[in-house]
Design an enzyme around this catalytic site. Structure first.
Site, PDB file in Angstrom:
ATOM      1  CB  THR A 106      66.428   7.370 -41.946  1.00 50.75           C
ATOM      2  OG1 THR A 106      65.869   6.443 -42.891  1.00 50.75           O
ATOM      3  CG2 THR A 106      66.837   6.633 -40.676  1.00 50.75           C
ATOM      4  CE1 TYR A 147      48.693   5.264 -44.306  1.00 49.05           C
ATOM      5  CE2 TYR A 147      47.937   3.542 -42.783  1.00 49.05           C
ATOM      6  CZ  TYR A 147      48.658   3.935 -43.913  1.00 49.05           C
ATOM      7  OH  TYR A 147      49.337   2.996 -44.641  1.00 49.05           O
ATOM      8  CE  LYS A 162      48.830   3.654 -48.977  1.00 50.18           C
ATOM      9  NZ  LYS A 162      48.709   2.789 -50.163  1.00 50.18           N
TER      10      LYS A 162
END
Ligand code: NAP
Length: 280
Positions: A106, A147, A162
């Protein structure tokens, strides 16, 4: 209260330092002789973390802080100046994360993760700059995750945040080198912490599947991550800036096929697609 004259001992701030990897980093830095500041939202986390550190003989300041709030972060730095009169190391470790496919995230969930990880890291770096640049040499270590540059299914929000922190790390390393501030990042691999055991490595099957993708064949320990932070913070890394140290047992070295070599094999077949790339 007036600002203290600078303490004789080096001082480190660890955000999210009351739990998990952050607490292990604080313990490791205390062994290197740092006085500590722990900052996070939950007083129970701060109390538990500070008790652990004080039991080991460390000096600890705790400041209840939501890093998403610029004014709270400014107040945090003010408290550090009052208490210690100096700051030598900032570890941006605080994070929030949850696993969800991108289409299910969301706007509020997106804003929460970006707010803690990306905005929080920038607010802390920006507010710490006046203290850090007063030292002849000082450091920032940002905690990222692989990631940030690899695909991490279920982590679109966290990966984007990140990746932003990694770009910030490299940019600040160049901009602030002239002030004697080194800026680096550590990317931990999978480590069991209270937070990740609730959100990521939720059961034995997930843990086994993740372990099969780690060439060293096991999860890391909080102490192994903390050791890397202490290294990048300290004099042995005095000529290292703008780098990311990945501490993950080889997990992200492009070993996607490694599970084929392990007895149990991969667990999640991809949705079938035809040769032209469309779902069958
Ligand atoms: P964790 O146990 O969930 O700890 C997160 C910490 O962040 C908590 O101490 C929390 O304290 C604090 N925090 C959350 N929101 C905050 C906010 N708005 N303001 C201030 N503090 C906040 O996570 P962990 O496993 O130790 O992870 C630590 C770091 O390593 C994170 O940056 C994470 O992304 C990274 N990492 C971990 C793994 C792993 O496998 N464990 C892998 C890759 C990267 P409060 O609740 O008191 O605010």
């Amino acid at each position: 209260m007036a600002a203290s004259p600078p303490s004789d001992r080096r001082c480190a701030l660890v955000t999210g330092g009351g739990t998990g990897l952050g607490l292990a980093m604080a313990e490791r830095l205390a062994r290197d002789g740092y006085d500590l500041t722990l900052a996070s939202r939950d007083p129970a986390h701060l109390e538990a973390g500070s008790q652990t550190l004080r039991a080991a003989g460390a000096r600890v300041l705790t400041v209840r802080t939501d890093v998403r709030s610029e004014s709270a972060v400014d107040e945090l730095m003010h408290r550090i100046r009052e208490e210690y009169g100096r700051l030598d190391l900032l570890v941006n470790n605080a994070a929030g994360n949850f696993v969800a496919p991108a289409e299910a995230i969301t706007p509020n969930g997106w804003r929460a993760v970006i707010g803690i990880v990306l905005n929080g890291t920038f607010f802390c770096c920006r507010a710490a700059f006046p203290l850090l640049q007063e030292r002849a040499s000082s450091a920032i270590v940002n905690i990222v995750a692989a990631y940030a540059w690899m695909a991490g299914p279920g982590t679109a929000h966290s990966a984007a945040a990140k990746a932003g922190v990694l770009a910030l790390t490299r940019t600040l390393a160049v901009e602030w080198a002239g002030y004697g501030i080194r800026v680096n990042a550590v990317a931990p691999g999978p480590v069991h912490t209270e937070g990740t055991d609730q959100r990521l490595w939720t059961d034995g099957e997930v843990t086994r599947a993740v372990t099969r993708g780690v060439p060293l064949g096991r999860f890391g320990t909080a102490e192994e991550i903390a050791e890397s932070v202490a290294f990048l913070a300290g004099p042995r890394a005095s000529y290292i800036t703008g780098q990311v140290l990945t501490v993950d047992g080889g997990q992200w070295l492009g070993t996607g096929l490694l599970p084929l070599l392990r007895p149990e094999g991969p667990t999640t077949p991809a949705r079938r697609t035809s040769q032209d790339g469309h779902p069958e």
